[in-house]
Scaffold this active site. Structure first.
Site, short mmCIF file in Angstrom:
data_model
loop_
_atom_site.label_atom_id
_atom_site.label_comp_id
_atom_site.label_asym_id
_atom_site.label_seq_id
_atom_site.Cartn_x
_atom_site.Cartn_y
_atom_site.Cartn_z
N CYS A 1 0.83 -1.20 0.00
CA CYS A 1 0.00 0.00 0.00
C CYS A 1 0.87 1.26 0.00
CB CYS A 1 -0.92 -0.01 1.22
SG CYS A 1 -2.03 1.39 1.26
N CYS B 196 0.43 4.90 6.91
CA CYS B 196 -0.19 4.70 8.23
C CYS B 196 0.81 3.96 9.15
CB CYS B 196 -1.47 3.90 8.09
SG CYS B 196 -2.57 4.56 6.80
N CYS C 92 0.39 0.27 10.32
CA CYS C 92 -0.10 -0.77 9.41
C CYS C 92 0.99 -1.65 8.79
CB CYS C 92 -0.92 -0.13 8.30
SG CYS C 92 -1.69 -1.37 7.23
N CYS D 227 -16.47 -9.06 5.88
CA CYS D 227 -15.80 -7.77 5.65
C CYS D 227 -14.55 -7.98 4.81
CB CYS D 227 -15.37 -7.15 6.98
SG CYS D 227 -16.68 -7.08 8.18
N CYS E 192 -19.52 -6.07 3.80
CA CYS E 192 -18.79 -4.86 4.20
C CYS E 192 -17.49 -4.84 3.41
CB CYS E 192 -18.49 -4.90 5.70
SG CYS E 192 -17.54 -3.47 6.26
N CYS F 111 -19.25 1.96 9.03
CA CYS F 111 -18.47 1.31 10.08
C CYS F 111 -17.24 2.20 10.26
CB CYS F 111 -18.07 -0.09 9.62
SG CYS F 111 -16.91 -0.91 10.74
N ARG G 66 -17.61 -2.67 18.30
CA ARG G 66 -16.88 -3.92 18.03
C ARG G 66 -15.54 -3.95 18.74
NH1 ARG G 66 -17.00 -4.03 12.78
NH2 ARG G 66 -19.07 -4.88 12.96
N1 SAM Z 1 -6.66 0.48 3.16
C1 SAM Z 1 -7.93 0.77 3.71
C2 SAM Z 1 -7.93 1.97 4.61
O1 SAM Z 1 -6.95 2.17 5.33
O2 SAM Z 1 -8.91 2.71 4.62
C3 SAM Z 1 -8.58 -0.40 4.41
C4 SAM Z 1 -7.81 -1.36 5.29
S1 SAM Z 1 -7.09 -0.76 6.81
C5 SAM Z 1 -6.10 -2.13 7.23
C6 SAM Z 1 -8.44 -0.71 7.97
C7 SAM Z 1 -8.16 -0.31 9.40
O3 SAM Z 1 -7.49 -1.36 10.08
C8 SAM Z 1 -7.30 0.89 9.66
O4 SAM Z 1 -7.98 2.11 9.51
C9 SAM Z 1 -6.89 0.67 11.12
O5 SAM Z 1 -7.82 1.28 11.99
C10 SAM Z 1 -6.95 -0.84 11.27
N2 SAM Z 1 -5.60 -1.39 11.48
C11 SAM Z 1 -4.64 -1.55 10.55
N3 SAM Z 1 -3.52 -2.06 11.09
C12 SAM Z 1 -3.77 -2.23 12.42
C13 SAM Z 1 -2.98 -2.70 13.50
N4 SAM Z 1 -1.73 -3.08 13.35
N5 SAM Z 1 -3.56 -2.76 14.73
C14 SAM Z 1 -4.84 -2.36 14.90
N6 SAM Z 1 -5.62 -1.88 13.89
C15 SAM Z 1 -5.09 -1.81 12.67
FE1 SF4 Z 2 -2.80 1.23 3.38
FE2 SF4 Z 2 -2.74 0.09 5.77
FE3 SF4 Z 2 -3.10 2.72 5.59
FE4 SF4 Z 2 -5.07 1.02 4.77
S1 SF4 Z 2 -4.29 1.28 6.86
S2 SF4 Z 2 -4.31 2.85 3.72
S3 SF4 Z 2 -3.81 -0.67 3.98
S4 SF4 Z 2 -1.25 1.59 4.96
#
Ligand code: SAM
Ligand code: SF4
Ligand code: DTB
Length: 332
Positions: free
Chosen positions: A66, A70, A73, A110, A141, A201, A273
């Site tokens: 990606c 973030c 992530c 989801c 979802c 959500c 949740r």
């Molecule tokens: N890429 C898309 C986005 O960010 O909108 C969808 C997938 S992203 C993985 C969805 C959510 O997962 C993130 O907004 C975050 O809140 C949660 N998430 C991701 N990595 C995480 C982690 N290591 N621990 C807890 N929550 C996490």
């Molecule tokens: Fe990409 Fe992870 Fe951020 Fe979603 S949360 S936009 S998968 S880096």
């Protein structure tokens, strides 16, 4: 509407407020724990059966690589987490996973993609997947990153029930966690989803080094949206080696439970949740989360890329607590 219905309607309107002030929410976080739990439980019982939880199952339909940054992530291409990037899964693979989730008691499926935003050409494939998953009798979802209004409408027309897009943290702390998309971008996507007629959500993460004021700021942002999100995922950070947040201070379990209780009090009709992070939680901590008003969990042995407790441990926990599953968490 008769007099009884009318007064019930007024009582509900008084409980479901979108005019919370940040000071009021900060004050909830400061309450003595027994008082906070009593208030959360009282509201929970007004709108749900406290012995019921709803199960959602996640599938990563496009993993890793990606472009976003973030900090939490494992799927960001900017962090070296050793995760292998994949293309969008084919329809049959997704359907097999959805059938399995349904057969294990999930009522919502989801699907998550590690994109900044879907491309218009992806939307055809996604719509076909939504249609088929819905055909299995599951709620659908997706979480695909930012959506334009036309993309949201196409997904809604294909039968997508929910869209997950998190605010993640407070507006002040947000720039320390993500720099490649703004807070306003998030609000714009949430508005596109709402305007298309989908359920929202939206939640966030605890354990990223934020203060209690940041947690209150995140709840405030959620609870003052024009309409509360129907689902509010509260994630405990899963620390993945190679992400910048590895080594962040761990949250005390009671402080996490407070976050659930404050979410329940401020958004009493929403499904709250207990999301990522359960693998690191004791049964006792999860039980306190249910007592604080959590009424949904992710089922299955994986979240998107990291482990989740899985069916046997969850079934044993729910049985020990005398709780059971229900698609609407016994909504009354
Ligand atoms: N890429 C898309 C986005 O960010 O909108 C969808 C997938 S992203 C993985 C969805 C959510 O997962 C993130 O907004 C975050 O809140 C949660 N998430 C991701 N990595 C995480 C982690 N290591 N621990 C807890 N929550 C996490
Ligand atoms: Fe990409 Fe992870 Fe951020 Fe979603 S949360 S936009 S998968 S880096
Ligand atoms: C949400 O708030 N939590 C889920 C779902 N929405 C998409 C994702 C949690 C991901 C945890 C890290 C991983 O497994 O990659």
């Amino acid at each position: 509407m008769n007099a009884v219905d009318n007064s019930l309607h007024r009582a509900e309107a008084a409980a479901v407020r979108t005019d919370w002030t940040r000071a009021e929410i900060e004050a909830l976080f400061e309450l003595p724990f027994p008082e906070l739990m009593f208030r959360a439980q009282s509201l929970h019982r007004r709108f749900f059966d406290p012995s019921k939880v709803q199960l959602s199952t996640l599938l990563s339909i496009k993993t890793g690589g990606c472009p976003e940054d973030c900090a939490y992530c494992p799927q960001s291409a900017r962090h070296d987490t050793g995760l292998k990037a994949t293309k969008l899964l084919d329809r049959d693979t997704v359907l097999a996973a959805a059938r399995d989730a349904r057969d294990h008691g999930a009522t919502r499926f989801c699907m998550g993609a590690a994109w900044r935003a879907p491309k218009d050409r992806d939307i055809d494939d996604l719509c076909e997947i939504v249609d088929e998953v819905k055909g299995l009798g599951l709620e659908t979802c997706m979480t695909l990153g930012m959506l334009t209004p036309p993309q949201a409408r196409r997904l809604k027309d294909a039968g997508l029930d929910y869209y997950n897009h998190n605010l993640d943290t407070s507006p002040e702390f947000y720039p320390q966690i993500i720099t490649t998309r703004t807070w306003q971008d998030r609000l714009d996507t949430l508005a596109s989803v709402r305007d298309a007629g989908m359920s929202v959500c939206c939640g966030g993460i605890v354990g990223m080094g934020e203060t209690v004021a940041d947690r209150a700021g995140m709840v405030h942002a959620l609870a003052t949206l024009p309409t509360h999100p129907e689902s509010v995922p509260i994630n405990l950070l899963v620390q993945v080696a190679g992400t910048p947040l590895t080594g962040a201070d761990r949250v005390h379990p009671i402080d996490f439970v407070r976050m659930i209780a404050v979410s329940r009090i401020t958004m009493p009709r929403s499904m709250v949740r207990l999301s990522a992070g359960r693998e690191d939680m004791t049964d006792e901590m999860q039980a306190l989360c249910f007592l604080a008003g959590a009424n949904s969990i992710f089922s299955g042995d994986r979240l998107l890329t990291t482990p989740n407790p899985g069916g046997d441990r969850d079934a044993a926990l729910l049985a020990r607590l005398g709780m059971s599953t229900d698609a609407n968490a016994g909504s009354v």
